[in-house]
Design a protein around this motif. Structure first.
Motif, short mmCIF file in Angstrom:
data_model
loop_
_atom_site.label_atom_id
_atom_site.label_comp_id
_atom_site.label_asym_id
_atom_site.label_seq_id
_atom_site.Cartn_x
_atom_site.Cartn_y
_atom_site.Cartn_z
N LEU A 549 0.83 -1.21 0.00
CA LEU A 549 0.00 0.00 0.00
C LEU A 549 0.86 1.27 0.00
O LEU A 549 0.52 2.27 -0.64
CB LEU A 549 -0.93 0.00 1.21
N GLN A 550 1.98 1.21 0.71
CA GLN A 550 2.85 2.38 0.78
C GLN A 550 3.64 2.59 -0.50
O GLN A 550 3.93 3.73 -0.87
CB GLN A 550 3.80 2.23 1.97
N SER A 551 3.96 1.50 -1.20
CA SER A 551 4.79 1.61 -2.40
C SER A 551 3.96 1.83 -3.66
O SER A 551 4.51 2.23 -4.69
CB SER A 551 5.64 0.34 -2.57
N ASP A 552 2.66 1.56 -3.61
CA ASP A 552 1.82 1.68 -4.81
C ASP A 552 0.53 2.42 -4.43
O ASP A 552 -0.39 1.84 -3.85
CB ASP A 552 1.50 0.29 -5.37
N LYS A 553 0.47 3.69 -4.79
CA LYS A 553 -0.66 4.53 -4.40
C LYS A 553 -1.89 4.29 -5.27
O LYS A 553 -2.94 4.92 -5.03
CB LYS A 553 -0.26 6.01 -4.46
N THR A 554 -1.79 3.41 -6.28
CA THR A 554 -2.99 3.08 -7.06
C THR A 554 -3.87 2.07 -6.34
O THR A 554 -5.00 1.81 -6.77
CB THR A 554 -2.61 2.52 -8.45
N LEU A 555 -3.36 1.46 -5.27
CA LEU A 555 -4.14 0.47 -4.52
C LEU A 555 -5.04 1.17 -3.52
O LEU A 555 -4.66 2.17 -2.89
CB LEU A 555 -3.20 -0.50 -3.79
N ARG A 559 -10.45 -0.84 0.42
CA ARG A 559 -11.11 -2.00 -0.20
C ARG A 559 -10.12 -3.16 -0.25
O ARG A 559 -9.48 -3.42 -1.27
CB ARG A 559 -11.63 -1.66 -1.60
N LEU A 560 -9.98 -3.84 0.88
CA LEU A 560 -9.03 -4.94 1.04
C LEU A 560 -9.78 -6.22 1.38
O LEU A 560 -10.70 -6.21 2.20
CB LEU A 560 -8.03 -4.64 2.15
N ALA A 561 -9.38 -7.31 0.75
CA ALA A 561 -9.93 -8.63 1.06
C ALA A 561 -8.79 -9.61 1.20
O ALA A 561 -7.68 -9.37 0.72
CB ALA A 561 -10.90 -9.07 -0.03
N VAL A 562 -9.06 -10.74 1.84
CA VAL A 562 -8.03 -11.75 2.04
C VAL A 562 -8.61 -13.11 1.69
O VAL A 562 -9.75 -13.43 2.04
CB VAL A 562 -7.48 -11.71 3.49
#
Length: 709
Positions: A549-555, A559-562
Motif C-alpha cells: 500500500l505504501q509503495s503503490d498509491k494506485t491500490l 477495499r481490502l480482502a483476504v
C-alpha cells in the motif's frame, strides 16, 4: 458483470494448457542431426468439467558442424489426445513406448513401436496385484537396460498381504478390518508392491524381500537387471499422511531379484528421488530431516556404486546470500543428468521466483541457467520480458526442456543445450502461448521491523508478488485481494496462476505473500515459523500488505480482502480476527480454525504438535498444555472480533483439515449474526481440485468480493 461473464473469464484463464512432462530423442542423418521433443500437456475444459491431456511433437534441426546449435525449429504437428494413459515411458535404446492404460475397470500394459502395438497385457485379469500406482509419491514405470523387463509399483493383492487362520478365507476375515492408507489424496494407497513384467514371456511377478515395515516406491533398476533400488517409507507404528510431506522417515534400499534386501542410506532420515547417472556409476537422491517442517530444504546425496560410499553433492542452505542459490526444495525430474554424468540439472525456488540450476559434481559449483538475471540487468523497468518461473521438465542428450511462465504470461516451452564452462544457454522458444495478458507485476522484498524479528532466527526477510491491471478502471483506486499460500512451507512463485489472473482480469489487484516459513529463502527461514504460527506469519502478511500500500498509491486501502486455503485459510481468518477493521471480506478454503480440535482428525498429526512448538512422537498423548497452546494460536481465539463477511469452502472428504474446522467458525459467526456463507463439496478432498469445484469456488469468491468491496 453476471455469473456467466465471470465464469467466462475463469474459463479463459484456466483453460490455457500447461506442460506436464517432456521427452527428447535424437537421430543422426548424413548432414544434420535431428532432435525430437515430445511434450505432454494438460488443459482444463469447463464444458466437460474435465482435464484433458494431449501430446505434441517438435522437430529440431541442429547445425551440421555444431550439434549444440539449433538451426531450425519445425512447426509442431497436431495435438494428439492421450486418453486413459496413467503412466508412460520410452525405452532408452530402441524407442519403445510402454504405457499403463485404464479402460473402464481394466488396467492394461501396452508396448508400442514404430509399427504399432507390439504387446498388450491385461494386468487386472491376471490378478497378480491390485491397481497400478500412477501418483508422484510412489509411482514409476522403468525399463531395464536390456529392454526386456518393466518395473512398476501397484497395490498388493489383499489376499496376498493378509494372514489367515486355518479354514478361514482371507476375504471374509478382512471384510471389516481397518486398513491404514497414506492419507490425503493417497487414500487408495495402503500396501504398495514392486512388480516386474518379463516382456519376452509375458510373466508378471511381485518382488519378494521388501521389509514388512516398509512401503516401497520410486523404484528404478540398478546397473544390470538383477536388482532394483527403491525408496521405502516406514509405516510403523502407523502411517502419517505423505502428500506434500517430505519429512517422513524413509530410506534407500537395494533389492535383489533373489529377494535379498539391504538398506543403503542412514537411519532416521527422509529420502526421495533416486536418479541413476547415464554410465551407471552414481546414484543421487534427496535427503532431509524427519518430522519438523513437512517441507524443507534438502541436501543432494551421491552414492558411488563402485565403493558404496555416500557423500554430499549439495548441502542444505541455511541462509542464502542475496541473489545466490537458495537450496533444493522440490523433486528432481526423472531425467536430470548431463550426458557425461558430471552435472545435475534441476529447478528450485529462489525467493519469489523459481529457476533452473546446474551443479558440477567435481567443483560443486551451482549455476543459474535461465536468462532471467541477464534480462533484469538489461532492463530492470520491464518485468514483462522476465519469466518469473522456470521449471525443468527433462534434460536428455544434454538438451533441456523447460516450462516458463509469469503472472502475465501463461506456460510455454523453451529448449536449450547445457552450456560449456563460461558460456550461457542459447534458449529457443518452441511455441509462444496462445495469448498473454496486459498485467503489471513486481516482486517485493519485505524486512520485518525490529519488534517483529525472530530472536532465534534474527535478520530474516521475506517477499511477495504484486499483480495488478495495467490500467486503473474509471480513474479510481484498485481494490486489493491478499492471496496467502498454504503449506505453510510452500511458495507463491512469480508464475502463471489462474486464480490470480482471473481476479486481475476482473479488475482486482492481487498480492501473493511469501511470509517467513515459505520455501526459497533458506532453511532458517523455514525453521523460524516453528512455534510461531498465528503470530509471526500473521504479522508478516500484514507487513507485506502495508508495504504494498505504501509503495503503490494506485491500490485502495479501504477495499481490502483476504483469501487462502489450508494454512492460507488459517491466516486469512487470523487476519480478519486480529485486524477486524482492516479487511472488508474473506474467502477461505478448508481453513484450519481450531488446531486443538484438529489434533485427532488430521492425517498429519505430527505437524499439529510441531507447529505449536512441541516435539512429536508417535505415542504422544495430548496434554492440557499442548491443547491450550494450539487453541491460543488458532483463529478461533479471535473469532468473536471478526467483522468481515466470511465465505467458507469445504471438502467433505478432506483428510488433512477436517471440514468440521470450517463448520466450527461457521456456527460461531452464525450465532453472532455475522455475514457468513458456506459452500460444501461432499466428494472433494483438501485441494478442492475438481474442475467444476474450482469454477464454483472462483465464481462465488468473486461475487462475494464484489458484494462486500
Amino acid at each position: 458483470m453476471d455469473s456467466d461473464q465471470i465464469t467466462g473469464v475463469y474459463a479463459k484463464v484456466s483453460g490455457l494448457p500447461a506442460p506436464l512432462s517432456a521427452h527428447v530423442s535424437e537421430e543422426q542423418l548424413p548432414e544434420v542431426r535431428l532432435y525430437t521433443v515430445t511434450a505432454e500437456w494438460i488443459q482444463s475444459d469447463l464444458v466437460q468439467s474435465a482435464r484433458l491431456r494431449y501430446s505434441q511433437q517438435w522437430t529440431l534441426i541442429a547445425d551440421s558442424n555444431n550439434h549444440r546449435s539449433i538451426r531450425t525449429v519445425l512447426p509442431p504437428g497436431p495435438c494428439t489426445p492421450v486418453s486413459g494413459e496413467l503412466l508412460s515411458e520410452v525405452s532408452p535404446i530402441h524407442g519403445l513406448r510402454a504405457v499403463i492404460r485404464e479402460t473402464g475397470s481394466q488396467q492394461l500394459l501396452q508396448i508400442w513401436d514404430r509399427h504399432g502395438l507390439r504387446k498388450c497385457l491385461n494386468l487386472s485379469a491376471l490378478n497378480i496385484h491390485g491397481r497400478v500406482y500412477d501418483d508422484a509419491q510412489f509411482g514409476c514405470l522403468r525399463w531395464s537396460e536390456c529392454e526386456s523387463k518393466l518395473l512398476y509399483v501397484a497395490e498388493s493383492s489383499r489376499s496376498a498381504s493378509a494372514e489367515t487362520r486355518p479354514g478361514e478365507s482371507a476375504s471374509r476375515k478382512d471384510r471389516s478390518v481397518y486398513c491404514e492408507d497414506w492419507g490425503e489424496a493417497l487414500t487408495d494407497k495402503s500396501v504398495p508392491a514392486l512388480c516386474v513384467v518379463d516382456l519376452h514371456g509375458g510373466a508378471v511377478g511381485v518382488l519378494q524381500g521388501v521389509p514388512p515395515d516398509v512401503s516401497p516406491g520410486q523404484a528404478l533398476w540398478a546397473p544390470g537387471t538383477q536388482s532394483v533400488f527403491f525408496v521405502g517409507w516406514y509405516h510403523e507404528p502407523f502411517r502419517l499422511g505423505l502428500k506434500f510431506c517430505s519429512n517422513r522417515r524413509s530410506a534407500l534400499f537395494r533389492l535383489g531379484l533373489d529377494g535379498h534386501c539391504e538398506c543403503i542410506s542412514g537411519d532416521n532420515l527422509s529420502v526421495s528421488c533416486p536418479r541413476l547417472s547415464p554410465d551407471g556409476s552414481t546414484l543421487i537422491y534427496l535427503q532431509g530431516r524427519v518430522f519438523g517442517p513437512h517441507n524443507q530444504c534438502h541436501s543432494v546425496q551421491q552414492l558411488d556404486l563402485k565403493t558404496w560410499k555416500i557423500s554430499t553433492m549439495l548441502d542444505v542452505v541455511s541462509r542464502p546470500q542475496a541473489g545466490e542459490f537458495a537450496g533444493v526444495y522440490e523433486a528432481l525430474p526423472s531425467h536430470c543428468w548431463s550426458a557425461d554424468g558430471q552435472k545435475v540439472v534441476f529447478s528450485s525456488a529462489i525467493r519469489n521466483c523459481k529457476d533452473v540450476f546446474m551443479v558440477d559434481r567435481r567443483t560443486k559449483k551451482v549455476t543459474s541457467l535461465s536468462d532471467k538475471h541477464q534480462r533484469e540487468l538489461e532492463d530492470l523497468s520491464d518485468l514483462s520480458k522476465v519469466y518469473g518461473c522456470w521449471k525443468l521438465l527433462t534434460v536428455q542428450r544434454d538438451l533441456m526442456v523447460v516450462c516458463c511462465s509469469s503472472p502475465n504470461s501463461p506456460p510455454m516451452l523453451r529448449v536449450g543445450f547445457l552450456p560449456s564452462a563460461g558460456e550461457t544457454v542459447n534458449w529457443r522458444t518452441l511455441q509462444q502461448p496462445i495469448m498473454t495478458f496486459d498485467y503489471l507485476w513486481t516482486a517485493l522484498d519485505v524486512t520485518p521491523p525490529s519488534e517483529e524479528d525472530n530472536q532465534c532466527y534474527p535478520g530474516l526477510d521475506f517477499g511477495a508478488v504484486l499483480v495488478k491491471p495495467s490500467r486503473v478502471v474509471c480513474e479510481t483506486r484498485t481494490p486489493l485481494v491478499v492471496f496467502i499460500h498454504g503449506g505453510p512451507h510452500s511458495q507463491f512463485p512469480a508464475e502463471w496462476n489462474s486464480t490470480t489472473a482471473g481476479l486481475v482480469e476482473l479488475g482486482f489487484a492481487v498480492l501473493m505473500v511469501n511470509y517467513r516459513g515459505s520455501t526459497g529463502f533458506g532453511q532458517d527461514n523455514i525453521m523460524s515459523l516453528i512455534g510461531q504460527i498465528g503470530s509471526q506469519d500473521v504479522k508478516d502478511v500484514q507487513r507485506a500488505v502495508m508495504t504494498a500500500l505504501q509503495s503503490d498509491k494506485t491500490l485502495d486501502p479501504k477495499r481490502l480482502a483476504v483469501i487462502g486455503g489450508s494454512h492460507g485459510g488459517f491466516l486469512s481468518c487470523h487476519l480478519i480476527g486480529q485486524y477486524p477493521d482492516f479487511y472488508r471480506a474473506c474467502a477461505a478454503r478448508n481453513p484450519v480454525i481450531n488446531a486443538a480440535t484438529l489434533l485427532g482428525t488430521s492425517d498429519i498429526v505430527d505437524w499439529r504438535y510441531t507447529s505449536a512448538g512441541f516435539q512429536f512422537s508417535y505415542d504422544n498423548v495430548p496434554t492440557a498444555e499442548t491443547l491450550a497452546a494450539m487453541l491460543q494460536k488458532s483463529p478461533i481465539a479471535h473469532a468473536a472480533l471478526i467483522k468481515a463477511p466470511v465465505l467458507l469452502m469445504l471438502g467433505g472428504k478432506d483428510r488433512r483439515v477436517s471440514p468440521h474446522q470450517g463448520l466450527e467458525l461457521y456456527k460461531i459467526l452464525k450465532s453472532r449474526g455475522s455475514p457468513v456463507r458456506l459452500l460444501w463439496f461432499p466428494e472433494e478432498g483438501h485441494s478442492l481440485s475438481r474442475v467444476d469445484t474450482q469454477v464454483d469456488c472462483f465464481l462465488n469468491t468473486v461475487l462475494w468480493l464484489r458484494q462486500h468491496l
